[in-house]
Design a protein around this motif. Structure first.
Motif, PDB file in Angstrom:
ATOM      1  N   LEU A 157      52.370  49.395  44.133  1.00 41.17           N
ATOM      2  CA  LEU A 157      51.469  50.474  43.728  1.00 41.17           C
ATOM      3  C   LEU A 157      50.780  50.143  42.404  1.00 41.17           C
ATOM      4  N   CYS A 158      51.560  49.683  41.447  1.00 44.40           N
ATOM      5  CA  CYS A 158      50.971  49.337  40.150  1.00 44.40           C
ATOM      6  C   CYS A 158      49.988  48.180  40.297  1.00 44.40           C
ATOM      7  N   GLY A 159      50.352  47.224  41.116  1.00 41.64           N
ATOM      8  CA  GLY A 159      49.457  46.098  41.329  1.00 41.64           C
ATOM      9  C   GLY A 159      48.144  46.544  41.931  1.00 41.64           C
ATOM     10  N   ALA A 160      48.224  47.443  42.889  1.00 39.20           N
ATOM     11  CA  ALA A 160      47.014  47.957  43.516  1.00 39.20           C
ATOM     12  C   ALA A 160      46.160  48.693  42.488  1.00 39.20           C
ATOM     13  N   ALA A 161      46.819  49.516  41.683  1.00 37.83           N
ATOM     14  CA  ALA A 161      46.088  50.280  40.668  1.00 37.83           C
ATOM     15  C   ALA A 161      45.440  49.350  39.658  1.00 37.83           C
ATOM     16  N   LEU A 162      46.193  48.360  39.252  1.00 32.97           N
ATOM     17  CA  LEU A 162      45.663  47.403  38.279  1.00 32.97           C
ATOM     18  C   LEU A 162      44.417  46.701  38.805  1.00 32.97           C
ATOM     19  N   ASN A 163      44.493  46.208  40.016  1.00 31.81           N
ATOM     20  CA  ASN A 163      43.334  45.506  40.561  1.00 31.81           C
ATOM     21  C   ASN A 163      42.157  46.440  40.782  1.00 31.81           C
ATOM     22  N   ALA A 164      42.473  47.668  41.111  1.00 36.24           N
ATOM     23  CA  ALA A 164      41.411  48.649  41.236  1.00 36.24           C
ATOM     24  C   ALA A 164      40.671  48.780  39.910  1.00 36.24           C
ATOM     25  N   LEU A 166      40.492  46.582  37.444  1.00 39.50           N
ATOM     26  CA  LEU A 166      39.709  45.387  37.142  1.00 39.50           C
ATOM     27  C   LEU A 166      38.410  45.397  37.930  1.00 39.50           C
ATOM     28  N   TRP A 167      38.508  45.834  39.168  1.00 42.30           N
ATOM     29  CA  TRP A 167      37.325  45.896  40.026  1.00 42.30           C
ATOM     30  C   TRP A 167      36.306  46.874  39.450  1.00 42.30           C
ATOM     31  N   ALA A 181      37.893  54.151  44.448  1.00 45.80           N
ATOM     32  CA  ALA A 181      39.159  53.466  44.181  1.00 45.80           C
ATOM     33  C   ALA A 181      40.331  54.434  44.285  1.00 45.80           C
TER      34      ALA A 181
ATOM     35  N   ASP B 118      37.595  38.234  35.618  1.00 47.73           N
ATOM     36  CA  ASP B 118      38.003  38.833  36.886  1.00 47.73           C
ATOM     37  C   ASP B 118      37.643  37.950  38.083  1.00 47.73           C
ATOM     38  N   SER B 120      36.941  38.541  41.089  1.00 47.89           N
ATOM     39  CA  SER B 120      35.849  38.960  41.971  1.00 47.89           C
ATOM     40  C   SER B 120      34.502  38.454  41.463  1.00 47.89           C
ATOM     41  N   ALA B 152      37.054  48.343  48.095  1.00 44.66           N
ATOM     42  CA  ALA B 152      38.175  48.971  47.407  1.00 44.66           C
ATOM     43  C   ALA B 152      39.481  48.664  48.125  1.00 44.66           C
ATOM     44  N   ARG B 155      40.533  45.058  47.596  1.00 44.14           N
ATOM     45  CA  ARG B 155      41.032  44.802  46.242  1.00 44.14           C
ATOM     46  C   ARG B 155      42.436  45.356  46.067  1.00 44.14           C
ATOM     47  N   LEU B 156      42.665  46.556  46.589  1.00 42.87           N
ATOM     48  CA  LEU B 156      43.979  47.172  46.431  1.00 42.87           C
ATOM     49  C   LEU B 156      45.037  46.386  47.189  1.00 42.87           C
ATOM     50  N   LEU B 157      44.694  45.977  48.398  1.00 44.12           N
ATOM     51  CA  LEU B 157      45.664  45.236  49.199  1.00 44.12           C
ATOM     52  C   LEU B 157      45.997  43.889  48.540  1.00 44.12           C
ATOM     53  N   GLY B 159      45.638  43.108  45.431  1.00 39.95           N
ATOM     54  CA  GLY B 159      46.357  43.358  44.184  1.00 39.95           C
ATOM     55  C   GLY B 159      47.821  43.630  44.448  1.00 39.95           C
ATOM     56  N   ALA B 160      48.090  44.416  45.472  1.00 41.01           N
ATOM     57  CA  ALA B 160      49.476  44.713  45.817  1.00 41.01           C
ATOM     58  C   ALA B 160      50.207  43.433  46.199  1.00 41.01           C
ATOM     59  N   ASN B 163      50.894  41.213  43.090  1.00 43.47           N
ATOM     60  CA  ASN B 163      52.001  41.663  42.262  1.00 43.47           C
ATOM     61  C   ASN B 163      53.339  41.508  42.956  1.00 43.47           C
ATOM     62  N   LEU B 188      52.603  50.251  52.937  1.00 42.68           N
ATOM     63  CA  LEU B 188      51.417  50.538  52.148  1.00 42.68           C
ATOM     64  C   LEU B 188      50.159  50.441  52.995  1.00 42.68           C
TER      65      LEU B 188
END
Lengths: 197, 197
Positions: A157-164, A166-167, A181, B118, B120, B152, B155-157, B159-160, B163, B188
DNA sequence: TAATTTGACATACGGCGCGTATGTCTGATA
DNA sequence: TATCAGACATACGCGCCGTATGTCAAATTA
């Protein structure tokens, strides 16, 4: 009257951390000069090496401070939510918003991991990670969330939020992509629910 | 017989990239010495600055190479999956596994973003990001996935997954946490489905 | 093929920044 | 008041990056 010894020392530490936070955010860790930032704080490199050991130590102190602030903020936001599930979503959204701060991005999200290693190994435990994990654990105990590994869930979850974040920060108009996002994040998180929304 | 000009140049480029990849992975970008790594390749800094401009340029070349490899691999794995949804999950799992490679972690996931910015924004578009986004778009078109913003979601996937990989790599026994991470990732991702599993 | 040019790479130089060793001076201690 | 400890300043050496200059082989042209 002359100040106490420990007092001035603490002041100097704070001044150095503040100057470093500014310099690291502005120029990046590698390009920030120790001479410059200590001079900015009205001191020299001597004070710096005495207090923090080396450049990495200074970055660690800066990261720790910012991380603690973020943790406190996440905790507060989670506490004011209606229920635990909404707390999880709120924490995620809060994390995304905090990560939009250029200082946070540069120092905590980019240079921090590159120089200090994986955030989960940090003494501060990676702020949001801690809070998120606790929330997930509560949700699992209540049977609201599937019995996945809490640590894994929190990291994802944190990883997803983080990348969001950055995006969003890299995008042309952050205002329009932020809601996208957050919506996507909610979708993602709902995958953990026992019964779909 | 004397070699063609462009031929030897390409060879030297490859040797430098290979040496840099090794040095960056081994010592980290900042600690890697240009003199050392060029000597390792049987050349000098002259060749390096002529071919790549500066140290960042060399890192960019290395990242581009690794990123392209990862993209090709992700594409292949996605193509062999039974259906599009399984392709998405397979790509995520593949990304997690690729990110377990210490070279990938250090260069592509840590130093890369810190030095180049970044992912992207990279010319290579961030390998997995591209593949994931295309898969998501197909799934939305087929009505399998909710109509979220594909960018979005991708990126979230990613990022998850990223991490998750960092978490696994930092853990004591990666073998046991890998399945947990992949299970959590599947949960997720299922949040994006129109109807829950 | 011989002269000329191009350019890929090597060598040489200057400057900056980090880390350490040493010095100094103020506040604590007896 | 005299001594000590320690926080910070100063001085030094080393390594590394980037650039300017040099060199030599390969490509080009006549």
């Amino acid at each position: 009257m002359a100040k106490r010894r420990a007092e001035t020392m603490e002041e100097n530490r704070s001044k150095l951390i503040a100057a470093a936070r500014k310099a690291f955010a502005d120029k990046g860790y590698a390009a920030a000069s120790m001479d410059d930032l200590t001079a900015e704080a009205g001191l020299t490199r001597g004070a710096l090496y005495h207090n923090f050991g080396d450049k990495r130590g200074l970055l660690a102190a800066v990261v720790h401070q910012m991380d603690s602030d973020m943790a406190a903020r996440a905790q507060m936001i989670g506490a004011t939510a209606g229920n635990d599930w909404q707390a999880l979503l709120a924490e995620g959204a809060a994390y995304i918003e905090m990560a939009l701060d250029p200082e946070v991005q540069r120092i905590v999200l980019l240079d921090g991991p590159a120089v200090l290693g994986d955030p989960s190994q940090w003494p501060s435990q990676g702020s949001c990670l801690q809070a998120t994990r606790q929330t997930v654990e509560r949700l699992i105990a209540k049977g609201i969330v599937r019995p996945v590994d809490p640590e894994a869930a929190a990291r994802l979850l944190c990883g997803a939020a983080l990348n969001a974040a950055l995006w969003i920060a890299a995008s042309d108009n952050p205002k329009t992509v932020l809601p996208k996002a957050i919506e996507a994040f909610s979708c993602l998180a709902s995958g953990f629910l026992v019964k779909a929304v």
